[in-house]
Design a protein around this motif. Structure first.
Motif, mmCIF file in Angstrom:
data_model
loop_
_atom_site.group_PDB
_atom_site.id
_atom_site.type_symbol
_atom_site.label_atom_id
_atom_site.label_comp_id
_atom_site.label_asym_id
_atom_site.label_seq_id
_atom_site.Cartn_x
_atom_site.Cartn_y
_atom_site.Cartn_z
ATOM 1 N N VAL A 105 -8.277 1.629 1.594
ATOM 2 C CA VAL A 105 -6.895 1.994 1.940
ATOM 3 C C VAL A 105 -6.889 3.154 2.936
ATOM 4 C CG1 VAL A 105 -4.810 3.073 1.011
ATOM 5 C CG2 VAL A 105 -5.809 1.109 -0.136
ATOM 6 N N THR A 168 -6.432 -5.136 6.031
ATOM 7 C CA THR A 168 -5.144 -4.468 5.797
ATOM 8 C C THR A 168 -4.593 -3.773 7.033
ATOM 9 O OG1 THR A 168 -6.247 -2.424 5.069
ATOM 10 C CG2 THR A 168 -5.763 -4.069 3.384
ATOM 11 N N ALA A 219 0.469 2.476 1.231
ATOM 12 C CA ALA A 219 -0.901 2.795 0.852
ATOM 13 C C ALA A 219 -1.051 2.882 -0.661
ATOM 14 C CB ALA A 219 -1.339 4.099 1.509
ATOM 15 N N SER A 222 -0.981 -0.554 -2.045
ATOM 16 C CA SER A 222 -2.094 -1.392 -1.588
ATOM 17 C C SER A 222 -3.415 -1.071 -2.276
ATOM 18 C CB SER A 222 -2.260 -1.248 -0.072
ATOM 19 O OG SER A 222 -1.111 -1.681 0.613
ATOM 20 N N SER A 226 -6.287 -3.833 -2.845
ATOM 21 C CA SER A 226 -7.617 -3.646 -2.261
ATOM 22 C C SER A 226 -8.704 -3.757 -3.323
ATOM 23 C CB SER A 226 -7.688 -2.284 -1.566
ATOM 24 O OG SER A 226 -6.758 -2.209 -0.506
#
Length: 297
Positions: A105, A168, A219, A222, A226
């Motif tokens: 990230v 990403t 973030a 995510s 991730s």
């Protein structure tokens, strides 16, 4: 007519009060989920940072007389095919799994944010070139892109971090570009330029700080995705090749024993599920807190 005029507001008032009281349980339940998610998140972070405080056994301690033991008092989550304590392996494997999530990230957010900021601020041919590249990358599903990059780079911790990060980048770039475009022509930016502020000063002091909130929220949300992607790559054999497996690799190693030792697969999968769920709950709460349009009434 007068009675109707007086009764109607009273009826509306009672209905509003009743709805207000019914809102309290929903708010309490929501807060309870947030606190539970925060506790799970903190526990797993502690497992990653200081696993020796949590685990009862060494994750490399193999005991031939305790192979495939079911969960019990001695081994809370049972033992695996080497006689290792499953709980200890999960606790020590949290470090690699969480590192994949947070590092990917960070790399993806910084890279995508920089691309989006350049594209939105300069515009023109810079915007057209960068966004066409991003459009091409976005045509490939993120999981498939991460799988292709990881397969090209080979197994390894930093390779899998880079693979997940690359997948990403387009999302961060799009969000950052949109924020820059919406802010760079506002009145307070024009006022800063009119009093003699330089372009670097305008960008770093005014435009960039006001564009970071959506990026930070994305973030936070995510991280769970991730980790899920990284665990999937590890499950396929493209992850970390170490004596202490991460959650995805441990899940893959235990699938051959699913019919005789269900706990080897179940508990690593449960750890992944709990962490992803806790991060999503915390991310949603962070989004509601930072975004005024999404705050709860």
């Amino acid at each position: 007519m007068r009675e109707a005029a007086t009764v109607k507001p009273i009826w509306r008032m009672k209905r509003a009060v009743a709805g207000h009281h019914r809102a309290f349980p929903r708010i309490a339940v929501s807060r309870l989920f947030v606190y539970a998610a925060a506790l799970v998140f903190l526990f797993l972070v502690v497992c990653a940072l200081v696993p020796q405080w949590i685990a009862r056994y060494s994750p490399t301690d193999m005991q031939a007389d305790q192979i495939l033991l079911a969960p019990g008092a001695a081994h809370w989550l049972g033992t695996d095919y080497f006689g290792r304590d499953v709980f200890s392996v999960i606790v020590y494997g949290a470090r690699e799994s969480l590192l994949i999530g947070f590092a990917s990230v960070l790399v993806g957010g910084l890279s995508g944010g920089a691309i989006g900021a350049l594209s939105g601020y300069f515009g023109g041919w810079v915007d057209r070139v960068l966004m066409r590249v991003i459009d091409v990358v976005m045509t490939i599903p993120s999981v498939l892109l991460a799988l292709a990059v990881a397969a090209a780079l080979g197994p390894g911790l930093w390779n899998i971090i880079l693979a997940v990060a690359i997948a990403t980048v387009p999302n961060y770039a799009r969000i950052m570009r949109g924020q820059i475009l919406s802010i760079k022509n506002r009145s307070f930016i024009t006022a800063s330029r009119s009093i003699g502020a330089t372009e670097p000063s305008v960008f770093f002091k005014h435009i960039l700080p006001n564009s970071l909130t959506p990026l930070l929220v994305m973030a936070a949300v995510s991280v769970g995705t991730s980790i899920l992607t990284g665990s999937g790559l590890s499950f396929l054999g493209l992850g970390v090749l170490k004596e202490i497996p991460d959650w995805g690799a441990f899940l893959s190693q235990g699938r051959g024993y699913l019919t005789v030792a269900w706990w080897i697969c179940t508990f690593p999968g449960l750890a992944i599920t709990l962490f992803v769920l806790s991060v999503n709950v915390i991310g949603d709460e962070l989004r509601d807190t930072l975004d005024p349009k999404k705050r709860r009434s």
